[in-house]
Design a protein around this motif. Structure first.
Motif, PDB file in Angstrom:
ATOM      1  N   ASP A   1       0.820  -1.202   0.000  1.00 11.03           N
ATOM      2  CA  ASP A   1       0.000   0.000   0.000  1.00 11.03           C
ATOM      3  C   ASP A   1       0.859   1.259   0.000  1.00 11.03           C
ATOM      4  O   ASP A   1       0.521   2.261  -0.640  1.00 11.03           O
ATOM      5  N   TRP A   2       1.975   1.212   0.732  1.00 16.11           N
ATOM      6  CA  TRP A   2       2.871   2.369   0.766  1.00 16.11           C
ATOM      7  C   TRP A   2       3.460   2.622  -0.621  1.00 16.11           C
ATOM      8  O   TRP A   2       3.541   3.767  -1.073  1.00 16.11           O
TER       9      TRP A   2
ATOM     10  N   ARG B   1       0.827   4.178  -2.832  1.00 16.67           N
ATOM     11  CA  ARG B   1       0.517   5.567  -2.490  1.00 16.67           C
ATOM     12  C   ARG B   1       1.641   6.523  -2.878  1.00 16.67           C
ATOM     13  O   ARG B   1       1.376   7.644  -3.327  1.00 16.67           O
ATOM     14  N   ASN B   2       2.876   6.093  -2.696  1.00 13.93           N
ATOM     15  CA  ASN B   2       3.987   7.017  -2.808  1.00 13.93           C
ATOM     16  C   ASN B   2       4.830   6.875  -4.071  1.00 13.93           C
ATOM     17  O   ASN B   2       5.557   7.810  -4.425  1.00 13.93           O
TER      18      ASN B   2
END
Length: 376
Positions: A68-69, A72-73
């Protein structure tokens, strides 16, 4: 622009074509340039596997949090680099390694816990190395092997890292002389993560029945905070304390985090009481980490603290030669010396320079082949 599906497809269905090692290296080098070597090392070299085929980039994270990180990034740089390497029709698949929990039957839990049995999460090759339930091993199943982690055999030893390598080797081999705590520190990109991953991998290969846990300090912190919020501290502590080897990367992340430092100190003490080993990596010496508690500093200094220095000229030459050989790239001694003389900062810089040379070599080969086809 390349497409990125949401939600990510399962790892088992993300790619059907075989991976292309050269394209994979080219993608990794360009992504590192886009997001910076430190961020790349933190999120794409700690068990996260990257593979590239003719039309797709597949990123397999160790767990849902890392996946997920990354989404997102790093969605935009992933898509941008995919377009550069594979073209506009390429796709990027960010998946999480399928995990399962090995638990005893309800009727067996009481007796098993009294006997000290360990029940740990079992993850596939792209995740951190964890062992299975011992009773399942006795029925013929094999321990988990983590092929995403680096190997000590691939580490190039020189005067700048000899002590750190020797201590890592002792822990990996399970030697009686191995320190109870090994603290490796040095600048970014000098090989500290390679050593800690290598000792974890070797330990899992030499002692497949042992429980090995490898996490970054950021993952430790986030899981600890989540456990406090969810009221699941007991489960969190069981996962981290019932181990034979606990490896923590980037421990300087604990700076200014008082509660996390206290939990980490208790974790080290609990692991030590069980006779387990602890391996730690940081950019700084324990005394130099900002606002690290005196109790934790004292505990870390009780082990071996080994600095990994930047490679000297001889080691840089050896690294250039090794990286070139891995990529099937033939370099003259003069070319090797030229790269080594320009890349004086870190091992990661040297690896990136050789990856660029390999990518240029591939492009030149394709250009020559294209010209030959056009002429014919």
């Amino acid at each position: 622009m390349p497409s990125m599906p949401a939600p990510p497809r399962a790892a088992s269905s993300a790619r059907t074509e075989p991976a292309d090692p050269r394209r994979t290296e080219q993608f990794r080098a360009r992504l590192s340039e886009q997001i910076g070597p430190h961020r790349f090392g933190l999120w794409f070299e700690h068990g996260t596997a990257i593979s590239v085929d003719r039309s797709a980039i597949t990123v397999v994270a160790t767990n849902a949090y890392v996946r997920d990180w990354i989404l997102r990034n790093f969605r935009e740089p992933l898509e941008r680099v995919a377009g550069e390497v594979l073209g506009a029709e390429s796709s990027v698949n960010v998946t999480v390694a399928e995990a399962c929990i090995s638990e005893p039957a309800a009727s067996d839990r009481g007796a098993s816990d009294q006997a000290g049995a360990r029940h740990v999460a079992r993850e596939p090759d792209s995740a951190a190395p964890l062992t299975e339930d011992p009773r399942r091993r006795s029925s013929g199943s094999q321990a988990v092997r983590n092929h995403a982690l680096r190997r000590l055999e691939d580490f190039v030893v020189g005067e700048s890292n000899r002590l750190a390598f020797a201590a890592s080797q002792q822990i990996g081999d399970g030697s009686r002389e191995a320190p109870s705590i090994l603290f490796l520190h040095g600048e970014c990109g000098v090989g500290k993560t390679h050593l800690i991953q290598g000792l974890c991998r070797r330990r899992s290969e030499r002692a497949p029945r042992q429980v090995i846990k490898y996490v970054t300090a950021e993952q430790f912190t986030n899981e600890y905070i989540a456990a406090v919020r969810d009221g699941s501290l007991d489960a969190f502590r069981k996962r981290l304390r019932r181990v034979d080897l606990l490896a923590i990367d980037d421990v300087h992340f604990f700076a200014n985090k008082t509660a996390t430092q206290a939990e980490f100190l208790h974790t080290i003490d609990a692991v030590g009481l069980m006779g387990a080993k602890v391996a730690i990596v940081s950019d700084e010496h324990p005394r130099e980490i900002a606002r690290l508690s005196k109790a934790l500093v004292s505990r870390l200094l009780a082990g071996i603290v080994a600095k990994v220095d930047a490679p000297d000229r001889d080691l840089r030459n050896a690294l250039v030669r090794r990286f070139a050989q891995r990529r099937g790239l033939r370099l003259t001694d003069a070319a090797i010396d030229c790269v080594a003389s320009r890349c004086v900062g870190s091992v990661r810089e040297i690896e990136g320079a050789v990856a660029k040379l390999a990518a240029v070599s591939v492009l030149d080969t394709r250009r020559v082949q294209g010209e030959a086809i056009n002429e014919s």
